[in-house]
Structure formats: structure tokens, C-alpha cells
Design an enzyme around this catalytic site. Structure first.
Site, short mmCIF file in Angstrom:
data_model
loop_
_atom_site.label_atom_id
_atom_site.label_comp_id
_atom_site.label_asym_id
_atom_site.label_seq_id
_atom_site.Cartn_x
_atom_site.Cartn_y
_atom_site.Cartn_z
N PHE A 280 0.82 -1.22 0.00
CA PHE A 280 0.00 0.00 0.00
C PHE A 280 0.85 1.26 0.00
O PHE A 280 1.81 1.39 0.76
CB PHE A 280 -0.89 0.00 1.25
N ASP A 366 -24.62 -23.49 -11.11
CA ASP A 366 -23.23 -23.13 -10.76
C ASP A 366 -22.37 -23.02 -12.01
O ASP A 366 -22.88 -22.87 -13.14
CB ASP A 366 -22.69 -24.15 -9.72
N ASP A 367 -21.09 -23.10 -11.85
CA ASP A 367 -20.08 -22.89 -12.89
C ASP A 367 -20.33 -23.77 -14.13
O ASP A 367 -20.78 -24.90 -14.01
CB ASP A 367 -18.72 -23.26 -12.26
N ASP A 534 -15.91 -11.80 5.25
CA ASP A 534 -15.61 -10.67 6.13
C ASP A 534 -16.81 -9.75 6.21
O ASP A 534 -17.73 -9.82 5.39
CB ASP A 534 -14.37 -9.91 5.61
N ASP A 548 -15.70 -24.49 0.77
CA ASP A 548 -15.91 -25.51 -0.25
C ASP A 548 -15.94 -26.90 0.39
O ASP A 548 -16.15 -27.90 -0.30
CB ASP A 548 -14.78 -25.46 -1.30
N GLU A 614 -35.56 -41.24 0.67
CA GLU A 614 -34.59 -40.15 0.93
C GLU A 614 -35.20 -38.79 0.60
O GLU A 614 -34.98 -37.81 1.31
CB GLU A 614 -33.32 -40.39 0.11
C1 DGJ Z 1 -15.59 -22.53 -5.97
C2 DGJ Z 1 -16.87 -22.48 -5.19
O1 DGJ Z 1 -16.65 -22.30 -3.86
C3 DGJ Z 1 -17.64 -23.76 -5.49
O2 DGJ Z 1 -18.78 -23.84 -4.69
C4 DGJ Z 1 -17.99 -23.75 -6.94
O3 DGJ Z 1 -18.85 -22.68 -7.20
C5 DGJ Z 1 -16.73 -23.65 -7.78
N1 DGJ Z 1 -15.90 -22.56 -7.38
C6 DGJ Z 1 -17.07 -23.50 -9.23
O4 DGJ Z 1 -15.97 -23.29 -9.99
#
Ligand code: DGJ
Length: 734
Positions: A280, A366-367, A534, A548, A614
Site C-alpha cells: 500500500f 453453478d459454474d 468478512d 468448499d 430419501e
Molecule cells: C468454488 C466455489 O466455492 C464452489 O462452490 C464452486 O462454485 C466452484 N468454485 C465452481 O468453480
């Protein structure tokens, strides 16, 4: 009124604490006290100046008083280079290259309400809830003025601190360190509690003695990081959950930070927290100002549990904003651990279909839905749906999902830039990279230079288009690498030290503008799980994917560590498949659900492969969570045991004490084990409670007892039938 100013004595009072400073005869602003509430007394007699060798004396007193030294006085604003040899909060270089600062008190003002910080997250509160103190300091020789900002929220025992530095001279000044808080304790034996971790194993608690010397945790990764969290506690030695004095520091900032302590030559302890100075510097031309991010402080004289609850409440009610602050959060299903990159539109709709039949609220894609992304090695930056893979447009997918009665959410990584992307090919200078140096790759990717406004505007336009096209209600905003080779093609040489902070400001700007466009949008923060968990991020994203790691047993530790500084309602937590994808561990479905219920609750597994039995279990869990949601989300949170014990137990208590829930998971099962007891807290002593076991498939009344009996006698935890068994016990006022 929480703040009073009397002849240079400034006292801040909250419900349970007092904070005080005093300008002395040399106009040095002395910090006199922070601790349990006192009666407004002037605490300056606690400061006992002594002649200490090699601790010099300002010229004004030098010949007459060898006891007066900036090296030993507790200071409200500590600065480098002119007699204070401890860790200090403010470092600057003037046009001549000199690095010596010394500030004197110029005045103070009380304002109604809580100040805000332009472009930065900050605690908010109205005039009935808060007051602001502004303290003016100046170093006339250096031409620098400082406004110290204090926001006081008496009810939650919260005091915030930030600082505005102004170049009041005629020549440029370069800031080298501008911490948000500097706090001195004239005596005390402290432990420092910090939260370290790594990807998929965030926020493990470390507690160690503050000994003579300097100690620090921080991040130079461009984000607050998995590795050290910008939340720390200083606790008197024998402080535990229910007893003892402790002080918490939570940085409302998502970038590089440094938290430091020093126990000095006379056993006094100093704490500094702010932007990490290693990466910084900031040019201030005459008239320019620099505003630091904010640190939220709280003090508890009743142990760590109370301290955490102060932060939980402050974050829930004065940091998290927008309609989702007070709304039940959707129970979601996310396709990541169900499919990873291997899906098409048909598969997604099958998942959504089953999810809808289980009563879930939100489907999250998701991705892998954009560009040509079928692995993590391409397309970040190319934010256009892959219609070939989806077999339909994003609009059609969104409509199909909504027709099933679900909201539609989508994953994005706006800060990521794949080397193999059209965006990088078109705009190589938009990547964060040092000219002439091969950039470090991480997960095959680079970082988009969000310190640049043109890049911010581009990414914002893409996000707005996606949200519109898909009819998106929820965004998971991910970031999947640390930032290295920090350099912006857009900044001049002498301003490269501003990159990291400008980057964070850029991220905040995009988030703010996106929310302005879609005020109802729910954004879940994510950074490879909890790499940017944060209080700064929580200002924009009411919940953050905690880790994750979805293994229920590891999650107990992660969520336990997280709970010291952050509320349950902020922690993204899902039920995933077994064997768990990160650890290979098998845990019962019930345990996975109970653990995820200590967060925002959702599912992340292929429910299309589950049996009807389930799915019925999921239906009951969703029903149970709906019933408990208000209590878990808005109630007070108590840690009754820790993951180091054989059974981790936590408690949620409604604010009126009428209802409580004990949740427990066994993880230290032994043959013929002793009974494990915990003592509930927060109940009404003379109220009668109905105690019952509580299961997804119904509850069973056990006994009735008064709040006093339960809190003093304790509760025997229901014994496990199998490894990693778990239980819920409900206590309701009869
Ligand atoms: C990291 C994330 O924390 C996961 O849950 C998932 O979304 C992957 N990236 C996808 O690339």
C-alpha cells in the site's frame, strides 16, 4: 447520550462499556480507558508517566520532564517517526522524503446518527440508534490533518473506527500506512485469538499468549483470505465463553489487511488493524483526502459468547442491508457437487423438478453455463450463456425453472479472467499483470483489473444483462484465486501502490451498482468457499458460502470458528452427498441437515438419484427448517461445547427467551462413553419449559423444567446410536 466532551475529556458510553480519551496539556490525545462501563470518571490517573531510558521527550517538555514520552503514553492516534517506537498506525512521507509524524488534538464534534464512508462498507444506524464522534488532529509541520471517526451503537456495545487523512499542506504527501484503529491497553495479560485456515478448511481458532514482541495476522492476497480472517479477539487470560473481559475487532474490508499486537517494554499492549501496508501507498496532492475502511470493535465483560452475540447482532441489523436483511432466506439447491461441469439443460431441469417436489425455494446453476467452459481452464470473462450446452437460452431455462415454482439463481466469477477467453484476447491489458513478466496462473486463470472504471463498467453491464435475461433472483459471486503480480496498466508508476485498495473499491462499486439496479437480488459471496468471509462483504452479500468443504464434521469446526465473529444467517451451508467429496467421510443425512441448519441451509447433491424415502427425508428437513428458521436466523447464538469435545453443541434462543433449540453432533464416539452434559444459556430463569426431542419426523416430549433448573443443572445430550449421530432438543415455554 453516548458521547460527551468536557474540557478535552471525551467519553463514549455504550450499554455495557466505556471508551475514553483525553487531550493533555501538550494537546496529545491520550487513550485513557476501554472496558466495562464506569461512572463517567476521568480515567487519566491510570496513566503513570515514568522516566524510561531511550524513550525520548518532546522538545516542549524535554529539559524539564523526562517522564513525558510518546514512546510510553497510550495514544489515540499512533504515528511513526517522531518518538513512538512501537507499532504505529500512520506512516507518511512528505515531499522532502521525511517520515516523521506527530499529531496534536485540534477539536471534536458530536453528530447524530452513524457516519458513512463513500465507496466503502460501513455500519449503518439512524439517529435513534447511534451517534458519531469526529476528532480532529493535525501535524502542522507535515501538513497532514486527520479526522478520527467513531460510530457508537450503544445497544450492541459497538464502537466503530475509521480515519480520514487530508493533505493540508502545499506539497504532495505519500501515505505508507493508514490503519483504521490503534488502541492501547496500559496493563493486562492478554491472549490473542485469531482464525487461520486454508482453502476448504477455514477459520480454525488459535489462542496464544501475547508476549513481549510483535505478533500479527494478515493477508497480501488481494482478498481477506482463507488463511487469516480479518476478525480477532484480545482476551484477558482466563476469559472463556461466559466469563472474562475480551475485545473484538472486525474489519469491514475484503482486501489486504494487517492485525498487529505489541506488548512493549512496560507491559502495555497495543493493537493496530487496517489495510496491509506492505502492498500500500497512496499519493495525496494538496487538498486530497484518503478514507480508511472501518473497524467494528466491541468489548464484553461477560466472556466470548457475549462478545460474539454483540457482533452477530450488529452484523445482522447494522451491516447486512436490503430486503434480505429481515427476510427468510431461500432454501436452495445448487448443482455444483451434483454435476460439476457435466450437465445440460435437461439434467438441470430434472434436478429442479425434484427440488420443487421437495418444497425447495431456489435452483442455483453453478459454474460451466457460459462461454465454452466445460472445465476450469477457459471462458472466465465470456459471460454469454452456452446455449448449445444448455440446449436452450438462459431466458428459456429461467422460465422453465420458475414454472416449477422455484426462483432461479446463477454462479458468476466477475473478477476472473481465463487466459483462454475472448475477453483476454481482446483486452490483454485488462488482466492484472506486471509488464514484461509472465503472470502467475492459478486455477488456469488471471484476474480482471477491477481497479479500472472501464473494466468495472464492462463487467457491470454483463451482469445486468445476465440477470435480466435469466430473470435471476440470486447470484453466487465467486473468486477463485489469490492476486499476485499486482499492477494496473491504467495507473502511473507512482500510484501502483494504490492498486490493491483501488481493486477492492472497484469490486464494491460493481456490487453497489448491481444492487442499485436490482434491489431485490440476493447475492451470496464466495471465494473458493470462505476466502472472502468478512464483514465488508456482508454489506453487499447477506450470506457467504462458508467453505468448499461440505463434510458435516469438518463443517462443525469451520462454522464454530466462523461463529466467533459472524452470525448464522451469514453462513452458506448445504447438505451434500456421502461419501463426502472432500473427505470421503460418511455421515448420516440427519447430521448433515442439522449442521447445514446452523447456516442458510440448502442442498448440493444429485437429488435425481435419491430414493423416494430419501426425498421424503428431505421434505421433512425442509419443513422442519421452515419451522425453525426464524429462531435460528434471528435468535441469540450460544456455543455450549466445542469441536475438541466429544460432541459439538450449540444453542439458538429466541430474543424473548421463550424458545430455544439445542443442536448437537457426536464426533468422538467411544465404547461405554460417559454421558455428555451441557448447560443451556439465555433462558428465562423462572419460566417453565417443555423439553422435547425434535426430529424431522416429529418430536417427543421428554420433561418439563424451569429455565433456572435447565441453565444450572444442564441437559444430558441424547446418546448416539451410531458414528456421527446428532440430535435436536427443543425447549419451549410451557
Ligand atoms: C468454488 C466455489 O466455492 C464452489 O462452490 C464452486 O462454485 C466452484 N468454485 C465452481 O468453480
Amino acid at each position: 447520550m453516548p458521547i460527551s466532551i468536557r474540557n478535552g475529556l471525551i467519553t463514549i458510553e455504550t450499554a455495557g462499556t466505556t471508551y475514553q480519551m483525553k487531550a493533555d496539556s501538550l494537546s496529545t490525545l491520550i487513550h485513557t480507558y476501554y472496558g466495562p462501563k464506569i461512572d463517567g470518571a476521568d480515567m487519566s490517573p491510570l496513566i503513570v508517566p515514568r522516566d524510561r531510558g531511550f524513550s525520548g521527550n518532546p522538545a516542549e517538555v524535554g529539559m524539564f520532564d523526562k517522564t513525558y514520552s510518546l514512546d510510553t503514553l497510550p495514544l489515540e492516534l499512533s504515528s511513526f517517526g517522531d518518538g513512538d517506537y512501537r507499532i504505529t498506525g500512520l506512516h507518511a512521507e512528505d515531499a522532502e522524503g521525511a517520515r516523521a509524524l506527530r499529531f496534536t488534538f485540534k477539536g471534536a464534534k458530536i453528530l447524530p446518527g452513524k457516519y458513512s464512508l463513500p465507496g466503502l462498507p460501513a455500519v449503518y444506524a439512524d439517529e435513534t440508534e447511534a451517534e458519531t464522534l469526529e476528532v480532529y488532529m493535525a501535524d502542522e509541520a507535515a501538513g497532514i490533518g486527520v479526522t478520527l471517526l467513531y460510530g457508537v451503537l450503544p445497544e450492541t456495545d459497538i464502537i466503530t473506527r475509521a480515519m480520514i487523512v487530508k493533505n493540508e499542506g502545499k506539497a504532495p504527501v505519500r501515505l505508507l500506512k493508514a490503519a483504521s484503529v490503534s488502541l492501547d491497553y496500559v496493563y493486562g495479560d492478554f491472549d490473542l485469538i485469531t482464525f487461520h485456515g486454508r482453502h476448504a478448511m477455514e477459520r480454525n481458532l488459535t489462542r496464544r499468549e501475547v508476549v513481549h514482541g510483535m505478533e500479527s495476522v494478515g493477508s497480501v492476497r488481494g482478498m481477506s483470505s482463507h488463511h487469516y480472517n480479518p476478525f480477532a479477539i484480545l482476551a484477558e487470560k482466563d476469559t472463556d465463553e461466559m466469563h472474562g473481559r475480551c475485545f473484538g475487532f472486525s474489519f469491514l474490508y475484503s482486501g489486504e489487511f494487517l492485525f498487529e499486537t505489541e506488548k512493549d517494554q512496560v507491559d502495555a499492549t497495543r493493537v493496530i488493524m487496517g489495510i496491509h501496508p506492505d502492498d500500500f501507498s497512496w499519493e495525496l496532492q494538496p487538498g486530497d483526502t484518503f478514507t480508511t475502511p472501518e473497524v467494528m470493535m466491541s468489548m464484553s465483560g461477560e466472556g466470548l459468547g457475549k462478545l460474539s452475540r454483540n457482533f452477530h447482532r450488529a452484523i445482522r441489523e447494522h451491516v447486512i442491508r436490503g430486503p434480505w436483511r429481515d427476510r427468510r432466506r431461500p432454501v436452495l439447491i445448487n448443482n455444483w457437487e451434483a454435476t460439476y461441469f457435466d450437465f445440460d439443460g435437461k439434467k438441470l431441469l430434472e434436478i429442479a423438478d425434484t427440488a420443487a417436489s421437495c418444497g425447495l425455494d431456489l435452483f442455483v446453476l453453478d459454474d460451466g453455463w457460459f462461454g465454452k467452459r466445460n472445465l476450469d481452464d477457459s471462458s472466465l470473462g465470456d459471460w454469454a450463456p452456452n446455449e448449445e450446452k444448455l440446449g436452450m437460452s438462459l431466458k428459456a431455462l429461467g422460465e422453465a425453472i420458475r414454472e416449477k415454482g422455484l426462483m432461479f439463481g446463477i454462479w458468476v466469477e466477475p473478477e476472473g479472467l481465463s487466459v483462454n477467453s475472448d475477453l483476454y484476447r481482446q483486452h490483454p491489458d485488462w488482466a492484472v499483470a506486471v509488464p514484461g513478466r509472465n503472470p502467475e496462473l492459478s486455477r488456469h486463470q488471471l484476474i480482471l483489473d477491477l481497479s479500472r472504471q472501464d473494466v468495472q463498467d464492462h463487467i457491470l453491464a454483463r451482469l445486468i444483462a445476465i440477470v435480466r435475461e435469466g430473470g435471476i433472483s440470486y447470484i453466487k459471486w465467486d473468486l477463485n484465486r489469490s492476486i499476485s503480480g499486482k499492477y494496473s496498466a491504467h495507473l502511473p508508476k507512482e500510484r501502483q501502490g494504490e492498486f490493491s485498495h483501488r481493486y477492492v473499491l472497484g469490486v464494491y462499486r460493481v456490487l453497489e451498482m448491481l444492487l442499485a439496479e436490482f434491489p431485490d437480488l440476493l447475492i451470496e459471496g464466495c471465494c473458493g468457499g470462505g476466502g472472502r468471509f468478512d464483514a465488508g462483504m456482508l454489506y453487499y452479500t447477506p450470506q457467504i458460502w462458508c467453505s468448499d468443504n461440505t463434510d458435516a464434521v469438518n463443517r462443525l469446526s469451520i462454522q464454530y470458528g466462523t461463529s466467533f465473529g459472524y452470525p448464522t444467517s451469514a453462513m452458506g451451508a448445504h447438505v451434500s452427498a456421502v461419501p463426502n467429496h472432500q473427505t470421503g467421510r460418511n455421515t448420516p443425512m440427519k447430521t448433515r441437515a442439522i449442521t447445514a441448519m446452523a447456516g442458510t441451509f440448502g442442498y448440493e447433491l444429485d437429488i435425481t438419484k435419491m430414493s423416494e424415502a430419501e426425498l421424503d427425508e428431505i421434505r421433512s428437513e425442509v419443513g422442519l427448517f421452515r419451522e425453525l428458521n426464524e429462531l435460528i436466523r434471528t435468535g441469540d447464538y450460544y456455543r455450549l461445547s466445542a469441536p475438541k469435545d466429544v460432541c459439538t453443541v450449540w444453542e439458538n434462543v429466541s430474543r424473548d427467551g421463550a424458545e430455544a433449540l439445542l443442536s448437537g453432533v457426536w464426533h468422538g464416539i467411544e465404547a461405554n462413553s460417559p454421558v455428555f452434559y451441557v448447560r443451556p444459556q439465555g433462558l428465562v430463569p423462572d419460566a417453565l419449559y417443555e423439553v422435547s426431542s425434535c426430529d424431522a419426523d416429529g418430536g417427543r416430549p421428554m420433561y418439563r423444567m424451569s429455565g433456572a433448573a435447565l441453565m444450572n443443572g444442564g441437559v444430558a445430550c441424547l446418546m448416539p446410536d451410531r458414528e456421527y449421530d446428532s440430535f435436536l432438543i427443543r425447549m419451549k415455554r410451557a
